[in-house]
Design a protein around this motif. Structure first.
Motif, PDB file in Angstrom:
ATOM      1  N   LEU A  67      18.250  28.785 -24.239  1.00 48.35           N
ATOM      2  CA  LEU A  67      16.854  28.895 -23.837  1.00 48.35           C
ATOM      3  C   LEU A  67      16.150  27.589 -24.181  1.00 48.35           C
ATOM      4  O   LEU A  67      16.541  26.894 -25.114  1.00 48.35           O
ATOM      5  CB  LEU A  67      16.175  30.047 -24.585  1.00 48.35           C
ATOM      6  CG  LEU A  67      16.781  31.430 -24.372  1.00 48.35           C
ATOM      7  CD1 LEU A  67      16.066  32.461 -25.249  1.00 48.35           C
ATOM      8  CD2 LEU A  67      16.697  31.839 -22.907  1.00 48.35           C
ATOM      9  N   CYS A  68      15.120  27.284 -23.429  1.00 46.87           N
ATOM     10  CA  CYS A  68      14.325  26.093 -23.695  1.00 46.87           C
ATOM     11  C   CYS A  68      13.718  26.183 -25.092  1.00 46.87           C
ATOM     12  O   CYS A  68      13.087  27.185 -25.434  1.00 46.87           O
ATOM     13  CB  CYS A  68      13.222  25.963 -22.649  1.00 46.87           C
ATOM     14  SG  CYS A  68      12.089  24.602 -22.956  1.00 46.87           S
ATOM     15  N   SER A  69      13.917  25.138 -25.895  1.00 43.96           N
ATOM     16  CA  SER A  69      13.378  25.180 -27.253  1.00 43.96           C
ATOM     17  C   SER A  69      11.869  24.968 -27.270  1.00 43.96           C
ATOM     18  O   SER A  69      11.218  25.156 -28.282  1.00 43.96           O
ATOM     19  CB  SER A  69      14.066  24.132 -28.132  1.00 43.96           C
ATOM     20  OG  SER A  69      13.874  22.844 -27.590  1.00 43.96           O
ATOM     21  N   ASN A  70      11.317  24.609 -26.123  1.00 43.35           N
ATOM     22  CA  ASN A  70       9.873  24.399 -26.022  1.00 43.35           C
ATOM     23  C   ASN A  70       9.148  25.655 -25.539  1.00 43.35           C
ATOM     24  O   ASN A  70       8.196  26.106 -26.157  1.00 43.35           O
ATOM     25  CB  ASN A  70       9.599  23.227 -25.071  1.00 43.35           C
ATOM     26  CG  ASN A  70       8.134  22.851 -25.041  1.00 43.35           C
ATOM     27  OD1 ASN A  70       7.497  22.805 -26.094  1.00 43.35           O
ATOM     28  ND2 ASN A  70       7.608  22.609 -23.853  1.00 43.35           N
ATOM     29  N   CYS A  71       9.641  26.255 -24.425  1.00 40.58           N
ATOM     30  CA  CYS A  71       8.906  27.381 -23.837  1.00 40.58           C
ATOM     31  C   CYS A  71       9.696  28.685 -23.822  1.00 40.58           C
ATOM     32  O   CYS A  71       9.161  29.735 -23.470  1.00 40.58           O
ATOM     33  CB  CYS A  71       8.437  27.041 -22.419  1.00 40.58           C
ATOM     34  SG  CYS A  71       9.755  27.010 -21.192  1.00 40.58           S
ATOM     35  N   GLY A  72      10.973  28.638 -24.208  1.00 45.16           N
ATOM     36  CA  GLY A  72      11.736  29.879 -24.345  1.00 45.16           C
ATOM     37  C   GLY A  72      12.351  30.414 -23.072  1.00 45.16           C
ATOM     38  O   GLY A  72      12.969  31.470 -23.095  1.00 45.16           O
ATOM     39  N   ARG A  85      17.695  20.709 -18.081  1.00 45.73           N
ATOM     40  CA  ARG A  85      16.261  20.451 -18.008  1.00 45.73           C
ATOM     41  C   ARG A  85      15.557  21.760 -17.662  1.00 45.73           C
ATOM     42  O   ARG A  85      15.996  22.485 -16.770  1.00 45.73           O
ATOM     43  CB  ARG A  85      15.985  19.397 -16.937  1.00 45.73           C
ATOM     44  CG  ARG A  85      14.618  18.788 -17.009  1.00 45.73           C
ATOM     45  CD  ARG A  85      14.568  17.496 -16.202  1.00 45.73           C
ATOM     46  NE  ARG A  85      13.203  16.977 -16.160  1.00 45.73           N
ATOM     47  CZ  ARG A  85      12.281  17.439 -15.341  1.00 45.73           C
ATOM     48  NH1 ARG A  85      12.562  18.380 -14.485  1.00 45.73           N
ATOM     49  NH2 ARG A  85      11.056  16.934 -15.363  1.00 45.73           N
ATOM     50  N   CYS A  86      14.474  22.044 -18.376  1.00 45.54           N
ATOM     51  CA  CYS A  86      13.743  23.285 -18.155  1.00 45.54           C
ATOM     52  C   CYS A  86      12.903  23.174 -16.894  1.00 45.54           C
ATOM     53  O   CYS A  86      12.114  22.232 -16.747  1.00 45.54           O
ATOM     54  CB  CYS A  86      12.849  23.579 -19.358  1.00 45.54           C
ATOM     55  SG  CYS A  86      11.861  25.058 -19.152  1.00 45.54           S
ATOM     56  N   ASN A  87      13.083  24.131 -15.978  1.00 39.66           N
ATOM     57  CA  ASN A  87      12.316  24.117 -14.734  1.00 39.66           C
ATOM     58  C   ASN A  87      10.846  24.413 -14.967  1.00 39.66           C
ATOM     59  O   ASN A  87      10.001  24.065 -14.143  1.00 39.66           O
ATOM     60  CB  ASN A  87      12.884  25.153 -13.754  1.00 39.66           C
ATOM     61  CG  ASN A  87      14.153  24.647 -13.091  1.00 39.66           C
ATOM     62  OD1 ASN A  87      14.318  23.450 -12.901  1.00 39.66           O
ATOM     63  ND2 ASN A  87      15.043  25.568 -12.758  1.00 39.66           N
ATOM     64  N   GLU A  88      10.556  25.080 -16.077  1.00 39.14           N
ATOM     65  CA  GLU A  88       9.175  25.488 -16.339  1.00 39.14           C
ATOM     66  C   GLU A  88       8.339  24.351 -16.921  1.00 39.14           C
ATOM     67  O   GLU A  88       7.266  24.049 -16.434  1.00 39.14           O
ATOM     68  CB  GLU A  88       9.162  26.674 -17.321  1.00 39.14           C
ATOM     69  CG  GLU A  88       9.655  27.972 -16.729  1.00 39.14           C
ATOM     70  CD  GLU A  88       8.761  28.466 -15.597  1.00 39.14           C
ATOM     71  OE1 GLU A  88       7.518  28.403 -15.765  1.00 39.14           O
ATOM     72  OE2 GLU A  88       9.295  28.912 -14.572  1.00 39.14           O
ATOM     73  N   CYS A  89       8.880  23.750 -17.986  1.00 37.40           N
ATOM     74  CA  CYS A  89       8.057  22.780 -18.720  1.00 37.40           C
ATOM     75  C   CYS A  89       8.618  21.365 -18.684  1.00 37.40           C
ATOM     76  O   CYS A  89       7.988  20.441 -19.188  1.00 37.40           O
ATOM     77  CB  CYS A  89       7.865  23.243 -20.164  1.00 37.40           C
ATOM     78  SG  CYS A  89       9.331  23.066 -21.194  1.00 37.40           S
ATOM     79  N   GLY A  90       9.819  21.194 -18.100  1.00 37.75           N
ATOM     80  CA  GLY A  90      10.359  19.849 -17.986  1.00 37.75           C
ATOM     81  C   GLY A  90      11.083  19.350 -19.223  1.00 37.75           C
ATOM     82  O   GLY A  90      11.622  18.241 -19.223  1.00 37.75           O
ATOM     83  N   ASN A  91      11.086  20.159 -20.283  1.00 41.08           N
ATOM     84  CA  ASN A  91      11.754  19.774 -21.523  1.00 41.08           C
ATOM     85  C   ASN A  91      13.248  19.575 -21.281  1.00 41.08           C
ATOM     86  O   ASN A  91      13.869  20.374 -20.594  1.00 41.08           O
ATOM     87  CB  ASN A  91      11.522  20.886 -22.556  1.00 41.08           C
ATOM     88  CG  ASN A  91      12.116  20.553 -23.909  1.00 41.08           C
ATOM     89  OD1 ASN A  91      11.964  19.446 -24.398  1.00 41.08           O
ATOM     90  ND2 ASN A  91      12.788  21.516 -24.488  1.00 41.08           N
ATOM     91  N   GLN A  92      13.814  18.518 -21.848  1.00 42.07           N
ATOM     92  CA  GLN A  92      15.247  18.291 -21.731  1.00 42.07           C
ATOM     93  C   GLN A  92      15.947  18.673 -23.018  1.00 42.07           C
ATOM     94  O   GLN A  92      15.516  18.288 -24.099  1.00 42.07           O
ATOM     95  CB  GLN A  92      15.525  16.814 -21.411  1.00 42.07           C
ATOM     96  CG  GLN A  92      15.545  16.554 -19.933  1.00 42.07           C
ATOM     97  CD  GLN A  92      16.401  15.349 -19.576  1.00 42.07           C
ATOM     98  OE1 GLN A  92      16.886  14.664 -20.446  1.00 42.07           O
ATOM     99  NE2 GLN A  92      16.569  15.125 -18.290  1.00 42.07           N
TER     100      GLN A  92
END
Ligand SMILES: [Zn+2]
Length: 188
Positions: A149-154, A165-172
């Motif tokens: 899971l994205c460590s930024n937005c879950g 790369r997270c499709n939601e927030c762009g976090n890599q």
């Protein structure tokens, strides 16, 4: 007498009262009630007056060379614990925990690379079982993180050509990914 013998039970299910039976394997006495410690089949030994639970799946200790899949329970800089849910693709409820020792990255860039994170689903290979400690390696292309899971937005992260790369927030996310990371459904 054997009517409820061989019954399928879940953890915590009442098996008998302790006035009548003793807790055997995978059973425990909770204030006068014998309960199941894990999922399986109830076995009542009327001769020994003992009730036990035969685990639903074999509780074989993973061997060197086995491929295990599980979830990261603790992640520190040098060692992570993997709670093992599959051994060679077969589910296990035995509760084995393996250790992944994370190696320093060569190249002298200073910071140690993040290889796995808490909650990651990881496929690993058993490299040693000395002293009943399950040592795991993720140092092959097919081994490593297979879901995260994205460590930024879950949100769940899908594969984006080797980089996650997270499709939601762009976090890599930076990990040691398995070569089939992000594929659905996951292959344990
Ligand atoms: Zn995100």
């Amino acid at each position: 007498m054997k009517s409820d013998n061989q019954k399928k039970v879940l953890p915590g299910d009442a098996l008998a009262v302790s006035e009548e039976f003793l807790p055997g394997r995978n059973a425990y006495d909770a204030n006068g009630t014998i309960r199941a410690l894990l999922m399986g089949t109830m076995i009542k030994d009327l001769g020994q007056r003992e009730v036990s639970v035969k685990p639903a799946v074999a509780a074989r200790m993973p061997d060197v060379g086995d491929i295990v899949t599980g979830q990261i329970e603790t992640a520190q800089s040098s060692v992570s614990n993997l709670k093992i849910y599959y051994v060679n693709g077969t589910p296990t409820a035995a509760g084995f925990v393996g250790l992944i020792f994370l190696r320093e990255e060569r190249g002298g860039r200073g910071a140690r690379r993040t290889q796995v994170r808490l909650g990651d689903i990881v496929r690993a290979k058993v490299v040693s079982t000395v002293n009943a400690m399950i040592h795991l390696s993720i140092n092959e292309p097919r081994l490593g993180v297979i879901a995260t899971l994205c460590s930024n937005c879950g949100r769940p992260i899908s594969d984006q050509g080797g980089r996650a790369r997270c499709n939601e927030c762009g976090n890599q996310e930076d990990r040691k990914f398995a070569d089939d990371f992000g594929r659905e459904p996951i292959q344990p």
